[in-house]
Scaffold this motif. Structure first.
Motif, PDB file in Angstrom:
ATOM      1  N   ASP A 111      22.134  31.158  20.190  1.00  0.00           N
ATOM      2  CA  ASP A 111      21.754  32.482  20.622  1.00  0.00           C
ATOM      3  C   ASP A 111      20.973  32.372  21.937  1.00  0.00           C
ATOM      4  OD1 ASP A 111      21.676  35.303  21.223  1.00  0.00           O
ATOM      5  OD2 ASP A 111      19.503  35.379  19.679  1.00  0.00           O
ATOM      6  N   PRO A 112      21.711  32.113  23.085  1.00  0.00           N
ATOM      7  CA  PRO A 112      21.160  31.866  24.539  1.00  0.00           C
ATOM      8  C   PRO A 112      20.768  33.313  24.952  1.00  0.00           C
ATOM      9  CG  PRO A 112      23.597  31.513  24.541  1.00  0.00           C
ATOM     10  CD  PRO A 112      23.299  31.645  23.040  1.00  0.00           C
ATOM     11  N   SER A 113      21.454  34.279  24.744  1.00  0.00           N
ATOM     12  CA  SER A 113      20.961  35.734  25.307  1.00  0.00           C
ATOM     13  C   SER A 113      19.649  35.982  24.694  1.00  0.00           C
ATOM     14  CB  SER A 113      21.937  36.333  24.878  1.00  0.00           C
ATOM     15  OG  SER A 113      21.616  37.647  25.576  1.00  0.00           O
ATOM     16  N   GLY A 114      19.565  35.481  23.529  1.00  0.00           N
ATOM     17  CA  GLY A 114      18.326  36.052  22.779  1.00  0.00           C
ATOM     18  C   GLY A 114      17.117  35.103  23.072  1.00  0.00           C
ATOM     19  N   THR A 115      17.436  33.782  23.346  1.00  0.00           N
ATOM     20  CA  THR A 115      16.472  33.042  23.756  1.00  0.00           C
ATOM     21  C   THR A 115      15.994  33.317  25.301  1.00  0.00           C
ATOM     22  OG1 THR A 115      17.216  31.289  22.700  1.00  0.00           O
ATOM     23  CG2 THR A 115      15.983  30.571  24.622  1.00  0.00           C
ATOM     24  N   ALA A 116      16.892  33.694  26.320  1.00  0.00           N
ATOM     25  CA  ALA A 116      16.543  34.286  27.402  1.00  0.00           C
ATOM     26  C   ALA A 116      15.630  35.507  27.433  1.00  0.00           C
ATOM     27  CB  ALA A 116      17.659  34.471  28.242  1.00  0.00           C
ATOM     28  N   ARG A 117      15.893  36.037  26.356  1.00  0.00           N
ATOM     29  CA  ARG A 117      15.101  37.528  26.487  1.00  0.00           C
ATOM     30  C   ARG A 117      13.705  37.215  25.806  1.00  0.00           C
ATOM     31  NH1 ARG A 117      20.059  39.848  24.570  1.00  0.00           N
ATOM     32  NH2 ARG A 117      19.072  39.607  22.320  1.00  0.00           N
ATOM     33  N   ASP A 118      13.746  36.129  25.122  1.00  0.00           N
ATOM     34  CA  ASP A 118      12.229  35.763  24.469  1.00  0.00           C
ATOM     35  C   ASP A 118      11.393  35.279  25.259  1.00  0.00           C
ATOM     36  OD1 ASP A 118      13.029  36.875  21.774  1.00  0.00           O
ATOM     37  OD2 ASP A 118      13.603  34.919  21.179  1.00  0.00           O
ATOM     38  N   VAL A 119      11.807  34.256  26.338  1.00  0.00           N
ATOM     39  CA  VAL A 119      11.163  33.643  27.315  1.00  0.00           C
ATOM     40  C   VAL A 119      10.643  34.597  28.353  1.00  0.00           C
ATOM     41  CG1 VAL A 119      11.673  31.359  26.526  1.00  0.00           C
ATOM     42  CG2 VAL A 119      12.950  32.472  28.312  1.00  0.00           C
ATOM     43  N   ALA A 120      11.777  35.457  28.834  1.00  0.00           N
ATOM     44  CA  ALA A 120      11.413  36.471  29.706  1.00  0.00           C
ATOM     45  C   ALA A 120      10.229  37.381  29.382  1.00  0.00           C
ATOM     46  CB  ALA A 120      12.536  37.216  30.374  1.00  0.00           C
ATOM     47  N   ALA A 121      10.111  37.646  28.232  1.00  0.00           N
ATOM     48  CA  ALA A 121       9.073  38.361  27.663  1.00  0.00           C
ATOM     49  C   ALA A 121       7.923  37.996  27.631  1.00  0.00           C
ATOM     50  CB  ALA A 121       9.472  39.134  26.005  1.00  0.00           C
ATOM     51  N   SER A 122       7.530  36.533  28.035  1.00  0.00           N
ATOM     52  CA  SER A 122       6.399  36.017  28.157  1.00  0.00           C
ATOM     53  C   SER A 122       5.763  36.475  29.268  1.00  0.00           C
ATOM     54  CB  SER A 122       6.645  34.360  28.255  1.00  0.00           C
ATOM     55  OG  SER A 122       7.072  33.962  29.484  1.00  0.00           O
ATOM     56  N   GLY A 123       6.256  37.180  30.262  1.00  0.00           N
ATOM     57  CA  GLY A 123       5.620  37.684  31.561  1.00  0.00           C
ATOM     58  C   GLY A 123       5.641  36.665  32.307  1.00  0.00           C
ATOM     59  N   ALA A 124       6.445  35.274  32.295  1.00  0.00           N
ATOM     60  CA  ALA A 124       6.210  34.317  33.329  1.00  0.00           C
ATOM     61  C   ALA A 124       6.833  34.854  34.717  1.00  0.00           C
ATOM     62  CB  ALA A 124       6.923  33.215  32.934  1.00  0.00           C
ATOM     63  N   ASP A 125       6.052  34.513  35.724  1.00  0.00           N
ATOM     64  CA  ASP A 125       6.610  34.632  37.182  1.00  0.00           C
ATOM     65  C   ASP A 125       7.687  33.781  37.348  1.00  0.00           C
ATOM     66  OD1 ASP A 125       4.475  36.724  37.572  1.00  0.00           O
ATOM     67  OD2 ASP A 125       3.087  35.240  37.710  1.00  0.00           O
ATOM     68  N   VAL A 126       7.439  32.517  37.045  1.00  0.00           N
ATOM     69  CA  VAL A 126       8.270  31.543  37.215  1.00  0.00           C
ATOM     70  C   VAL A 126       8.770  30.758  36.062  1.00  0.00           C
ATOM     71  CG1 VAL A 126       8.651  29.200  38.462  1.00  0.00           C
ATOM     72  CG2 VAL A 126       7.322  31.046  39.524  1.00  0.00           C
ATOM     73  N   LEU A 127      10.053  30.668  35.779  1.00  0.00           N
ATOM     74  CA  LEU A 127      10.614  30.140  34.457  1.00  0.00           C
ATOM     75  C   LEU A 127      11.453  28.925  34.853  1.00  0.00           C
ATOM     76  CD1 LEU A 127      11.127  30.330  31.318  1.00  0.00           C
ATOM     77  CD2 LEU A 127      12.884  32.013  31.917  1.00  0.00           C
ATOM     78  N   ALA A 128      11.373  27.748  33.844  1.00  0.00           N
ATOM     79  CA  ALA A 128      12.310  26.604  34.084  1.00  0.00           C
ATOM     80  C   ALA A 128      12.974  26.821  32.731  1.00  0.00           C
ATOM     81  CB  ALA A 128      11.300  25.733  34.404  1.00  0.00           C
ATOM     82  N   LEU A 129      14.301  26.236  32.784  1.00  0.00           N
ATOM     83  CA  LEU A 129      15.006  25.925  31.810  1.00  0.00           C
ATOM     84  C   LEU A 129      15.706  24.614  31.900  1.00  0.00           C
ATOM     85  CD1 LEU A 129      16.826  29.559  31.038  1.00  0.00           C
ATOM     86  CD2 LEU A 129      14.734  28.485  30.088  1.00  0.00           C
ATOM     87  N   GLU A 130      15.805  23.942  30.492  1.00  0.00           N
ATOM     88  CA  GLU A 130      16.312  22.570  30.647  1.00  0.00           C
ATOM     89  C   GLU A 130      17.309  22.599  29.639  1.00  0.00           C
ATOM     90  OE1 GLU A 130      12.626  23.028  31.832  1.00  0.00           O
ATOM     91  OE2 GLU A 130      12.528  22.236  29.596  1.00  0.00           O
ATOM     92  N   GLU A 131      18.309  21.715  29.588  1.00  0.00           N
ATOM     93  CA  GLU A 131      19.618  21.309  28.866  1.00  0.00           C
ATOM     94  C   GLU A 131      20.618  22.517  28.978  1.00  0.00           C
ATOM     95  OE1 GLU A 131      19.923  20.194  24.178  1.00  0.00           O
ATOM     96  OE2 GLU A 131      18.445  18.910  25.395  1.00  0.00           O
ATOM     97  N   LEU A 132      20.834  23.020  29.759  1.00  0.00           N
ATOM     98  CA  LEU A 132      21.734  24.169  30.376  1.00  0.00           C
ATOM     99  C   LEU A 132      23.153  23.486  30.094  1.00  0.00           C
ATOM    100  CD1 LEU A 132      20.117  25.969  33.324  1.00  0.00           C
ATOM    101  CD2 LEU A 132      19.962  26.690  30.822  1.00  0.00           C
ATOM    102  N   THR A 133      24.135  24.005  29.644  1.00  0.00           N
ATOM    103  CA  THR A 133      25.459  23.860  29.614  1.00  0.00           C
ATOM    104  C   THR A 133      26.218  24.683  30.497  1.00  0.00           C
ATOM    105  OG1 THR A 133      26.063  25.387  27.591  1.00  0.00           O
ATOM    106  CG2 THR A 133      25.347  23.110  27.283  1.00  0.00           C
ATOM    107  N   ALA A 134      27.323  24.224  30.899  1.00  0.00           N
ATOM    108  CA  ALA A 134      28.033  25.100  31.962  1.00  0.00           C
ATOM    109  C   ALA A 134      28.606  26.520  31.290  1.00  0.00           C
ATOM    110  CB  ALA A 134      29.393  24.168  32.278  1.00  0.00           C
ATOM    111  N   SER A 135      28.923  26.434  30.122  1.00  0.00           N
ATOM    112  CA  SER A 135      29.300  27.450  29.322  1.00  0.00           C
ATOM    113  C   SER A 135      28.225  28.473  29.099  1.00  0.00           C
ATOM    114  CB  SER A 135      30.077  27.407  28.165  1.00  0.00           C
ATOM    115  OG  SER A 135      29.125  26.741  27.325  1.00  0.00           O
TER     116      SER A 135
END
Length: 345
Positions: free
Chosen positions: A139-163
């Protein structure tokens, strides 16, 4: 009637005396037992060995299966042996073992006692977060929403796939105006992001990047890194040669960074205790160690046992650091609030 009252009151008042009598009998029994110093010598020896392993962990060689790094990765968990040895010492009625157990207890508290206190503050002018989202995240979309809800001004993501990259880009677009993806790592920011480029960590493909984020308090160099994974194999031990090589390259890049204020976000596949990460850890501070509460373990998400995901700073003051709730990944996301405006020593 008077006699009955006195008898009832007297029996009720004897309860503390009974407890005291049991304790006195136990102590008297130990004092009268000449074998309390001779029993439990093996337990005492084990306690001394445990203390030496924790105290001299940096001297454990890596030449055989990277045993030193393996020990350092799970070093805090060696403390679990202390209450076990303590209980066994009581069962054996061994004064020698009881005294010996004080040695590993003292060493463990010296190494990790500071992490047990709450060092979180309320200041700061920049919130950062990082998350290894897992290439197999359902659930990448749900994961993105969860981390965005943290209030972070700068967010880093690792292990991204092309798809999955377009999914994360779409889910984070409303929160973060600026972003850059380099290979399998990405950086999203609410503030202008410039100079984004890959960082060569000697892998042959891109798993690290660097960019400048212009915050209201000034420019900050942000590094995102996903160091190679390590494995524990019966025939080879703790295999981490490629991770160690990449850590050295990352350390060199950060040391050459022209900006004085630097933040490193990412999955380093190693803890702050792991000597293999010295090229990085020797020049940066862990936000969790400086301003967190507890160990902040991030992996595996189902039962966190080690903090291999890191937020580290240089020239910036950590204010608070915490672990975020579980997402669809096998890692927990982590976040920190730092003060860019102050000049840190």
């Amino acid at each position: 009637m008077a006699q009955a009252y006195m008898t009832e009151t007297g029996s009720g008042g004897q309860e503390p005396d009974r407890r005291g009598s049991r304790l006195r009998r136990l102590l008297d029994g130990w004092r009268g037992d000449r074998g309390i110093w001779r029993r439990g010598l093996i337990l005492a020896a084990l306690a001394v060995i445990l203390a030496l392993v924790m105290l001299l962990h940096a001297q454990i060689p890596n030449t055989i299966g990277n045993l030193g790094s393996l020990t350092e990765t799970f070093l805090p968990w060696l403390g679990l042996f202390i209450p076990i040895l303590l209980i066994l010492a009581f069962v054996r009625k061994s004064a020698s073992a009881l005294i010996a157990v004080l040695l590993p207890a003292s060493v463990w508290l010296n190494l990790f006692g500071g992490l047990l206190t709450d060092k979180t503050g309320s200041g700061g002018d920049l919130t950062v977060a990082t998350h290894n989202v897992n290439a197999e995240n359902p659930d990448p979309s749900g994961t993105a929403r969860d981390v965005a809800a943290s209030g972070a001004d700068v967010l880093a993501l690792e292990e991204l796939t092309a798809s999955a990259v377009p999914v994360y880009e779409k889910a984070l677009a409303s929160t973060y105006k600026y972003h850059s993806v380099q290979g399998t790592v990405g950086l999203w920011s609410k503030y202008p992001l410039t100079g984004a480029q890959p960082v060569d960590i000697k892998l042959g493909w891109t798993r690290a990047m660097r960019a400048t984020v212009t915050t209201p308090a000034g420019q900050v160099a942000i590094y995102v890194a996903h160091l190679p994974s390590v494995r524990v194999k019966l025939e080879a031990g703790f295999t981490a040669r490629q991770r160690d090589k990449s850590a050295d390259a990352l350390g060199e890049a950060i040391a050459d960074e022209p900006l004085k204020k630097v933040v490193l976000l990412g999955d380093l596949n190693g803890t702050m205790n792991d000597r293999a990460l010295n090229a990085v850890t020797a020049q940066m501070r862990s936000t969790q160690g400086a301003a967190g509460s507890g160990f902040g373990f991030s992996w595996p998400a189902s039962f966190p046992m080690a903090r291999i995901d890191q937020i580290m700073v240089k020239g910036i003051e950590p204010e608070t650091s915490w672990t975020l709730p579980e997402t669809g990944s096998d890692h927990l996301p982590i976040a920190a609030r730092v003060k860019v405006g102050a000049t840190a020593s």
